[in-house]
Design a protein around this motif. Structure first.
Motif, mmCIF file in Angstrom:
data_model
loop_
_atom_site.group_PDB
_atom_site.id
_atom_site.type_symbol
_atom_site.label_atom_id
_atom_site.label_comp_id
_atom_site.label_asym_id
_atom_site.label_seq_id
_atom_site.Cartn_x
_atom_site.Cartn_y
_atom_site.Cartn_z
ATOM 1 N N ALA A 14 0.523 -1.357 0.049
ATOM 2 C CA ALA A 14 0.169 -0.110 -0.333
ATOM 3 C C ALA A 14 1.162 1.083 0.044
ATOM 4 N N LYS A 15 0.717 1.774 -1.177
ATOM 5 C CA LYS A 15 1.927 3.238 -1.203
ATOM 6 C C LYS A 15 0.351 3.987 -0.842
ATOM 7 N N GLU A 16 1.346 5.345 -0.848
ATOM 8 C CA GLU A 16 0.629 6.776 -0.615
ATOM 9 C C GLU A 16 -1.052 6.948 -1.575
ATOM 10 N N ASP A 17 -0.467 6.134 -3.230
ATOM 11 C CA ASP A 17 -1.196 7.116 -3.923
ATOM 12 C C ASP A 17 -2.283 5.792 -4.832
ATOM 13 N N LYS A 18 -1.467 4.621 -4.634
ATOM 14 C CA LYS A 18 -1.767 3.335 -5.601
ATOM 15 C C LYS A 18 -1.325 1.855 -4.101
ATOM 16 N N VAL A 19 -1.801 0.985 -4.539
ATOM 17 C CA VAL A 19 -1.748 -0.723 -4.392
ATOM 18 C C VAL A 19 -0.533 -1.424 -5.473
ATOM 19 N N VAL A 20 0.051 -1.895 -4.757
ATOM 20 C CA VAL A 20 1.559 -2.514 -6.529
ATOM 21 C C VAL A 20 0.761 -3.942 -5.432
ATOM 22 N N PRO A 21 0.529 -5.056 -6.368
ATOM 23 C CA PRO A 21 1.377 -6.723 -5.715
ATOM 24 C C PRO A 21 2.493 -6.426 -6.374
ATOM 25 N N CYS A 22 2.936 -7.646 -5.270
ATOM 26 C CA CYS A 22 3.920 -8.305 -5.089
ATOM 27 C C CYS A 22 4.564 -9.589 -4.375
ATOM 28 N N GLN A 23 5.778 -9.954 -4.961
ATOM 29 C CA GLN A 23 6.200 -11.038 -3.771
ATOM 30 C C GLN A 23 7.686 -11.178 -3.210
ATOM 31 N N VAL A 24 7.256 -12.053 -1.636
ATOM 32 C CA VAL A 24 8.683 -11.322 -1.324
ATOM 33 C C VAL A 24 9.412 -13.053 -1.535
ATOM 34 N N GLN A 25 10.896 -12.380 -2.201
ATOM 35 C CA GLN A 25 11.922 -13.286 -2.313
ATOM 36 C C GLN A 25 12.901 -14.105 -2.108
ATOM 37 N N ASN A 26 12.662 -13.250 -0.619
ATOM 38 C CA ASN A 26 13.587 -13.757 0.662
ATOM 39 C C ASN A 26 13.414 -12.982 1.842
ATOM 40 N N LEU A 27 13.284 -13.602 3.063
ATOM 41 C CA LEU A 27 12.836 -13.427 4.479
ATOM 42 C C LEU A 27 14.048 -13.071 5.023
ATOM 43 N N GLN A 28 14.605 -12.062 6.060
ATOM 44 C CA GLN A 28 15.808 -11.945 6.679
ATOM 45 C C GLN A 28 15.146 -11.352 8.102
ATOM 46 N N MET A 29 15.702 -12.237 8.869
ATOM 47 C CA MET A 29 15.949 -11.480 10.640
ATOM 48 C C MET A 29 16.920 -11.577 11.072
ATOM 49 N N PHE A 30 17.105 -10.481 12.459
ATOM 50 C CA PHE A 30 18.378 -9.481 12.031
ATOM 51 C C PHE A 30 19.256 -10.545 13.554
ATOM 52 N N ASP A 31 20.520 -11.540 13.264
ATOM 53 C CA ASP A 31 20.722 -11.658 14.190
ATOM 54 C C ASP A 31 22.072 -11.555 14.353
ATOM 55 N N LYS A 32 22.778 -10.946 15.822
ATOM 56 C CA LYS A 32 23.848 -10.117 16.221
ATOM 57 C C LYS A 32 24.356 -8.935 15.338
ATOM 58 N N LEU A 33 25.586 -9.374 14.720
ATOM 59 C CA LEU A 33 25.486 -7.969 13.826
ATOM 60 C C LEU A 33 24.865 -8.039 12.591
ATOM 61 N N GLY A 34 24.457 -9.322 12.074
ATOM 62 C CA GLY A 34 24.361 -9.345 10.667
ATOM 63 C C GLY A 34 22.140 -9.184 10.437
ATOM 64 N N ARG A 35 22.140 -10.466 9.240
ATOM 65 C CA ARG A 35 21.238 -11.108 8.847
ATOM 66 C C ARG A 35 21.060 -12.680 8.536
ATOM 67 N N VAL A 36 19.750 -13.012 9.206
ATOM 68 C CA VAL A 36 20.078 -14.152 8.545
ATOM 69 C C VAL A 36 18.920 -14.972 7.635
ATOM 70 N N ASP A 37 18.526 -15.617 6.761
ATOM 71 C CA ASP A 37 17.304 -15.901 6.437
ATOM 72 C C ASP A 37 16.814 -16.698 6.970
ATOM 73 N N VAL A 38 15.339 -17.180 6.782
ATOM 74 C CA VAL A 38 14.763 -17.622 7.456
ATOM 75 C C VAL A 38 13.186 -17.491 6.521
ATOM 76 N N GLU A 39 12.641 -18.660 6.903
ATOM 77 C CA GLU A 39 11.361 -19.105 5.802
ATOM 78 C C GLU A 39 10.004 -18.535 6.033
ATOM 79 N N ASP A 40 10.037 -17.624 8.095
ATOM 80 C CA ASP A 40 8.705 -17.297 8.328
ATOM 81 C C ASP A 40 9.021 -16.134 9.699
ATOM 82 N N ALA A 41 7.805 -14.949 9.345
ATOM 83 C CA ALA A 41 8.243 -14.612 10.720
ATOM 84 C C ALA A 41 6.926 -13.911 11.652
ATOM 85 N N LYS A 42 6.439 -14.419 12.094
ATOM 86 C CA LYS A 42 5.371 -13.962 12.824
ATOM 87 C C LYS A 42 5.793 -12.176 13.613
#
Length: 608
Positions: A241-269
């Protein structure tokens, strides 16, 4: 419901009150890192400019584990010019560590960042830092913190006001400032006990407000934010949802913060802070929702910029010698890229020219952008900073700032005179040992060029801070620069013989052998008028020599004009020429005949 396995905490404070050092200490004592990962101080200040200046410019996320709870820590800048960073990231947190120097107490930026935290309902823990300072006054600072919390509408936190004392450099926290501790465990325990976990709706439709952006050369934009409700999965189809329109997209990759970096995860809550890859043209303030279930969160708004500079390509005779990027197209592309992450910045083309008006929070905010670009290989010409005016009920209003100056009592005179000349009004004077803390209300125009002059007048002993306070009716004109400049009339290289003759009536900006060109500013005149000179003049050679007729040429070192000092120095008919290797000053019109035709006139103020 609340999640008890996670804490999202932002660390906020005035500049130089020890935020980044405190985060370093928590990292080192968490026991999750190898020594090779934590070499040196200010680990999170990874940017070259941050290390050189000793300040935090960009907010950063890290995560540490303590007693089975994941603590997401967000380090923020402390300078008012980077308030846009604070306003964004504070929305990802449920609690805040509000650091205050044990000697200085609450300062202007402390008030600003704490007000932003309270606006979004963040639970504060007051950390009195640097208690090992010889001039520490812990009890008084606690009382000042309580008063500040009341002033900002945080009375509901008074019944459970949480305060702890610490020394980030020595690496300990304690509940009694008279009893130094051994480690940061009391602070970590207090964070788990008093700051609640995120309040989430795990079964509701997905809502994620994008509050930060990262960039990768491989995958493009990376959206960062906290999931407010629902679950987000890798490969999921979503609506943005942008300021004036809605754009469909697909999540290619998902990451969560871990220590000083990020790690790939399958899902997040709901409650997790995540980085989402694959959403094209995502912007800060957008909301990520389930496909077909668009329910955007209130869009992120930050305070408007108060200062404007004109960026254009370098048009001097020496253009193109140092830089890789010298065209208007390249400059435009770079400024547009900066807009993706720098939400407090505004850019618009200037009508009738190939220049761009760039608006920001202050001289430091824009000078960091200029310095970053010159290190990347850009060449630019920058105009004198000017304030942004607003029209209210047919009356022009200008931005005002609260100026705080801490200065030795015996050097108060020059400070009062200087601020008074720039239409500043004193509001408070507080003695503090050998120092006096002065608080003024001053037009933002009056701050341009004030810092350098004030430091010179007080032999570098003044500590200066300012923050935006609001708009007031436009004052009369402020005094201009007291001295004129020396302008080169010819191109060539500066000659010692010519500079020796010039230095008697001026302060030089160039050294022997430096390239000069017609219209370039080579020094500051002792009087208030501009003077056209020849810095390339050589001594005429003859075959007659007599004892004592040849002078020994001894030159004073030229004044080094760093970027911020140069931006504050120039007048309306002058430009700062910025290249990767050199900073020069020049007139807009290089030819003397053109300057005479278009005599100096006061510059226009930008009206929003």
């Amino acid at each position: 419901m609340r999640r008890n396995d996670i804490r999202n905490i932002v660390i906020i404070a005035h500049v130089d009150h020890g935020k980044t050092t405190m985060v370093d200490c928590l990292l080192k004592q968490s026991g999750q890192f190898r020594d090779s990962q934590l070499q040196g101080e200010r680990i999170l200040d990874s940017n070259d400019l941050e290390r050189e200046r000793g300040i935090t410019i960009l907010s950063k996320n890290i995560a540490i584990e303590y007693k089975g709870v994941k603590i997401n820590l967000i380090d923020t800048p402390g300078h008012a010019d980077f308030g846009g960073e604070v306003e964004r990231v504070v929305r990802m947190a449920d609690g805040a560590l509000v650091l205050m120097d044990a000697a200085e107490g609450p300062m202007p930026q402390t008030r600003f960042v704490l007000s932003k935290a309270l606006e979004v309902g963040v639970k504060p823990i007051v950390v009195i830092n640097k208690i090992d300072r010889p001039d520490a006054r812990c009890n008084e600072v606690v009382e000042e913190a309580l008063m500040l919390l009341c002033d900002l509408g945080g009375e509901h936190f008074m019944d459970h006001f949480d305060v702890i004392f610490a020394s980030g450099r020595s690496g300990y926290a304690t509940l009694d400032w008279n009893k130094p501790g051994d480690n940061m465990v009391p602070l970590l325990d207090m964070m788990l006990e008093t700051i609640p976990g995120p309040d989430v709706e795990p079964d509701a439709p997905l809502q994620l407000l994008v509050t930060n952006l990262d960039w990768s050369d491989y995958v493009g934009r990376i959206a960062i934010g906290r999931i407010q409700s629902g679950t987000l999965r890798k490969g999921q189809n979503v609506d943005v949802a942008k300021e004036d329109k809605v754009v469909p997209c697909q999540v290619q990759n998902l990451q969560m913060f871990d220590k000083l970096g990020r790690v790939d995860v399958e899902d997040a809550k709901a409650g997790d802070i995540v980085a989402v890859v694959g959403l094209e043209n995502i912007e800060i303030g957008d909301t990520i929702c389930n496909r077909g279930e668009v329910n955007p969160l209130p869009r992120l708004r930050v305070d408007e910029p108060t200062l404007e500079m004109i960026f254009s390509i370098n048009t001097s005779p020496l253009a193109g010698r140092d830089g890789k990027y010298v065209t208007t197209r390249q400059l435009k592309a770079r400024l547009e890229k900066e807009l993706e992450r720098n939400v407090a910045l505004r850019v618009r083309p200037v009508e009738g020219s190939e220049a761009f008006a760039v608006r920001g929070r202050g001289v430091l905010h824009l000078s960091v952008l200029i310095e970053t670009m010159r290190r990347e290989g850009y060449e630019m010409s920058i105009s004198k900073p000017r304030v942004v005016l607003k029209e209210v009920d047919g009356v022009l209003h200008e931005p005002y700032e609260v100026l705080n100056v801490e200065v030795p009592t015996d050097k108060m005179g020059p400070v009062m005179e200087m601020v008074g000349n720039r239409r500043g009004k004193i509001e408070e004077m507080t003695p503090r040992g050998e120092y006096t803390l002065l608080r003024f209300s001053i037009p933002a125009r009056g701050l341009i060029g004030l810092r350098t002059r004030m430091l010179n007048a007080t032999q570098g002993t003044a500590i200066i801070h300012h923050r935006f306070s609001g708009y007031q009716p436009l004052e009369a004109d402020l005094p201009r620069r007291a001295n004129g400049v020396l302008i080169s009339m010819v191109p060539g290289k500066a000659i010692p013989y010519a500079l020796f003759a010039l230095q008697e009536r001026s302060e030089l900006f160039v050294a022997p052998g430096d390239d000069v060109y017609e219209g370039m500013i080579v020094g500051e005149n002792a009087r208030d008028n501009d003077l056209v000179v020849n810095p390339t003049k050589e001594k005429k050679l003859t075959n007659v020599r007599a004892s004592g007729s040849d002078e020994n040429i001894i030159l004073k070192p030229p004044r080094q004009l760093f970027l911020e000092a140069a931006l504050e120095y120039v007048e309306d008919d002058e430009l700062v020429e910025v290249t990767p290797n050199v900073i020069r000053l020049r007139k807009i019109n290089l030819r003397e005949s053109d300057r005479r035709r278009q005599s100096k006139s006061p510059g226009e103020l930008a009206v929003s």
